[in-house]
Design a protein around this motif. Structure first.
Motif, mmCIF file in Angstrom:
data_model
loop_
_atom_site.group_PDB
_atom_site.id
_atom_site.type_symbol
_atom_site.label_atom_id
_atom_site.label_comp_id
_atom_site.label_asym_id
_atom_site.label_seq_id
_atom_site.Cartn_x
_atom_site.Cartn_y
_atom_site.Cartn_z
ATOM 1 N N ILE A 285 0.838 -1.206 0.000
ATOM 2 C CA ILE A 285 0.000 0.000 0.000
ATOM 3 C C ILE A 285 0.871 1.254 0.000
ATOM 4 O O ILE A 285 0.633 2.204 -0.741
ATOM 5 N N LEU A 286 1.913 1.253 0.837
ATOM 6 C CA LEU A 286 2.834 2.406 0.841
ATOM 7 C C LEU A 286 3.395 2.631 -0.560
ATOM 8 O O LEU A 286 3.421 3.756 -1.064
ATOM 9 N N ALA A 287 3.859 1.556 -1.181
ATOM 10 C CA ALA A 287 4.490 1.664 -2.498
ATOM 11 C C ALA A 287 3.491 2.187 -3.531
ATOM 12 O O ALA A 287 3.817 3.031 -4.365
ATOM 13 N N GLU A 288 2.263 1.701 -3.413
ATOM 14 C CA GLU A 288 1.229 2.044 -4.388
ATOM 15 C C GLU A 288 0.766 3.494 -4.214
ATOM 16 O O GLU A 288 0.611 4.237 -5.178
ATOM 17 N N LYS A 289 0.555 3.896 -2.962
ATOM 18 C CA LYS A 289 -0.071 5.201 -2.738
ATOM 19 C C LYS A 289 0.925 6.339 -2.568
ATOM 20 O O LYS A 289 0.558 7.499 -2.649
ATOM 21 N N TYR A 347 -6.237 7.928 3.867
ATOM 22 C CA TYR A 347 -5.647 7.892 2.535
ATOM 23 C C TYR A 347 -5.112 6.500 2.204
ATOM 24 O O TYR A 347 -5.290 6.000 1.096
ATOM 25 N N LEU A 348 -4.480 5.858 3.193
ATOM 26 C CA LEU A 348 -3.925 4.530 2.929
ATOM 27 C C LEU A 348 -5.031 3.481 2.786
ATOM 28 O O LEU A 348 -4.838 2.466 2.117
ATOM 29 N N ARG A 349 -6.169 3.739 3.390
ATOM 30 C CA ARG A 349 -7.295 2.788 3.296
ATOM 31 C C ARG A 349 -8.108 2.977 2.030
ATOM 32 O O ARG A 349 -8.918 2.132 1.682
ATOM 33 N N MET A 350 -7.930 4.135 1.376
ATOM 34 C CA MET A 350 -8.787 4.494 0.247
ATOM 35 C C MET A 350 -8.610 3.512 -0.907
ATOM 36 O O MET A 350 -7.482 3.209 -1.283
ATOM 37 N N PRO A 351 -9.724 3.001 -1.466
ATOM 38 C CA PRO A 351 -9.563 2.085 -2.596
ATOM 39 C C PRO A 351 -8.904 2.812 -3.763
ATOM 40 O O PRO A 351 -9.049 4.028 -3.900
ATOM 41 N N ARG A 352 -8.218 2.058 -4.575
ATOM 42 C CA ARG A 352 -7.448 2.640 -5.655
ATOM 43 C C ARG A 352 -8.267 3.562 -6.556
ATOM 44 O O ARG A 352 -7.793 4.615 -6.971
ATOM 45 N N LYS A 353 -9.487 3.124 -6.850
ATOM 46 C CA LYS A 353 -10.343 3.888 -7.755
ATOM 47 C C LYS A 353 -10.582 5.302 -7.228
ATOM 48 O O LYS A 353 -10.350 6.283 -7.908
ATOM 49 N N GLU A 354 -11.015 5.373 -5.964
ATOM 50 C CA GLU A 354 -11.283 6.683 -5.357
ATOM 51 C C GLU A 354 -10.031 7.538 -5.312
ATOM 52 O O GLU A 354 -10.073 8.748 -5.447
ATOM 53 N N MET A 355 -8.914 6.848 -5.080
ATOM 54 C CA MET A 355 -7.654 7.560 -4.976
ATOM 55 C C MET A 355 -7.346 8.309 -6.266
ATOM 56 O O MET A 355 -6.954 9.465 -6.257
#
Lengths: 361, 361
Positions: A285-289, A347-355
């Motif tokens: 998640i860290l890497a992704e967001k 922010y870290l919990r936010m699904p990718r789409k919403e992000m």
């Protein structure tokens, strides 16, 4: 208005500076762009084929059955599939501490001696997490992460037999910006003849709390985090990952067992089974967001050879390196966090789409 | 063999890791190459002509006589000679702390409360050291450095009138890598309603020493440093700059008055006269020998409104940023220094000529 929050584990006050708040997405890592490394690097001492360039292993996990499926893979990958180890733990070639049997056992202590020194006694090891030069913990399989975690416990138990050692500090530096001088994925272990000051502080706070409240401080914190849920990022049956109430820096997190254990030494067999997927996912998640930020993580555990302690609860702290630790932190030993812990967790919990939406807006 | 040394001011042990020692000259700063900035930058809020972009000054030193010698200078330089101020102290536009008269005065304290918070009360100011965008302390005249130092004392005394404030932390971040978000030369000042933990630790150690030995800890240290000379870099009638016995990081240094004063508040008029040339020279040596490294410096002084304290001795700590603070430091709160303090001092004392030789060999 800026808010001060007290870190319940250390007692220190953190400034949460909402006036200078940065939206979570503005943290996307500003690391120098580097080409993605190949699976194997000829000049890397930690890569397979170069085992002779490092000291001999103190622990190695060998592959049970060699995987020889190589169709459609490049030469490097074929080679890696043929490697006969999964994890290697080796002495650090340039140790910060060494084990000299003649070193004096007790650190001198005096409030009035001006220049006290002591021969450094200790052990410095490197945990090579994988034969793959280009696969970090988030990219390994859960089984592979389990093996890395198991090596932490196994080395701790082995080092505990040396009664001159009092504490084992395991830590990981991800990327050059976070202090990794060798790119190949690895952790470090330093076994010490003394208890580091931050641990002493955590032990003392936890002990005070236990005497007054009759229960473990971190057990209580975890219970409250679970009840409110606002700072929890991930959770499974046995572990929780959350952004603490007084996180010192943006997105710094704690991962802890939900059941009370004071160290890896006293954790039951299989302790790593539920931690591996949660740690892998959290780092993913860290890497992704945050665009694969540099980070440090480290364990805080009870002193070596301590029977189960009712008042101390081991945990792992993860600090992404998104801001520069500067004059203020060096001067005072405290931190200014420009992101509210609750927003960081959101922010870290936010699904990718919403992000994707949040980033556009 | 690695050696542990205890920092006499804080009591913490520093690992001096001779096995991983780096020769001093290998530290020459690895900072991203940037073009030298011009004397004035249109978009810089701290540059002359942009004064309206910042909050109004809380302190300003105006030029006595305008210097209008401009022959042979560029437009920017002419403009700078016409600027009517030398030093401007302004409120930080994005303060980490603010002064709200309704903020509760006392920090809550409890060993058992899990989530303690407090409205942040304090003052955050910026000391713009010079109208010149491209002249750092080492490049200013001694008279200009004196003015910057005088502003530290003057602002401290002014803020001391607010009894809700307990401590003034002054610090400087040099270059982006050391946390400077604005390039224009400046220091920062944070006035706090509490004593930061590192200061508490230094007060406690110094106090213990005083009770046992009947004299000031830093007075004793300075005397021993002067006697041995091996870690002294610079000295004049009233100040000394040395690399401390347990320097936490390569080339970190202490500058202190040789006579005992516990704070700027109680320092006598003219205290800055001998400090300015020594500080300027020390920063010049760092720039010359370590290729203008990023650095942080900060003052450690007695709490606000404290009459002269026999046991505490104010000082300035300078930490060049030559290595990355990583997992080990975050985990333990201690440091591994890869350069022996005595070698660091030798290197900084070395005349330029010999240095060229040392670098070649």
């Amino acid at each position: 208005m800026p808010i001060l929050r007290q870190d319940p584990l250390t007692g220190e006050w953190v400034i949460i500076a909402t006036e200078r708040a940065r939206r979570p997405e503005t943290f996307a890592s500003k690391v120098e762009e580097r080409e993605a490394p190949p699976p194997r690097v000829d000049s890397c001492p930690f890569c397979p084929g170069n085992e002779h360039q490092t000291p001999s292993e103190v622990l190695v996990y060998r592959k049970n059955g060699k995987n020889s499926e190589g169709a459609g893979k490049g030469v490097g990958e074929l080679y890696l599939d043929d490697t006969d180890w999964d994890v290697r733990v080796i002495p650090n070639k340039f140790p910060a501490l060494e084990r000299d049997p003649n070193a004096p056992r007790k650190m001198p202590s005096s409030r009035c001696e001006l220049f006290l020194s002591h021969q450094g006694y200790g052990v410095h090891e490197v945990i090579i997490e994988t034969p793959w030069h280009n696969r970090h913990l988030a990219e390994l399989s859960v089984r592979e992460v389990e093996m890395v975690l198991r090596s932490f416990q196994e080395r701790t138990k082995a080092l505990a037999r040396d009664v001159q050692l009092r504490y084992v500090q395991i830590f990981r530096n991800h990327k050059k910006e976070a202090g990794a001088s060798i790119e190949h994925p690895h952790c470090q272990l330093l076994a010490l003849s003394y208890i580091p000051p931050l641990l002493n502080k955590e032990y003392a706070r936890s002990h005070d709390f236990y005497l007054e409240e009759g229960r473990c401080l971190l057990c209580s914190l975890i219970e409250m985090e679970e009840a409110s849920g606002q700072r929890v990022v991930l959770q499974n049956d046995r572990y929780i990952a959350y952004i603490p109430f007084a996180a010192p820096l943006p997105f710094s997190a704690i991962i802890a067992p939900r059941e009370h254990y004071s160290s890896l030494e006293v954790s039951p067999a299989g302790w790593e089974k539920d931690l591996a997927p949660l740690l892998k996912r959290f780092l993913g998640i860290l890497a992704e967001k945050l665009e694969d930020p540099p980070y440090n993580f480290y364990l805080h555990v009870a002193p070596l050879r301590t029977p189960p302690l009712a008042y101390f609860h081991w945990h792992l702290e993860i600090i992404p390196k998104l801001t520069v630790v500067a004059g203020w932190e060096m001067a005072t030993g405290t931190f200014i966090n420009v992101t509210r812990p609750e927003e960081a967790a959101d922010y870290l919990r936010m699904p990718r789409k919403e992000m994707a939406g949040a980033l556009k807006s």
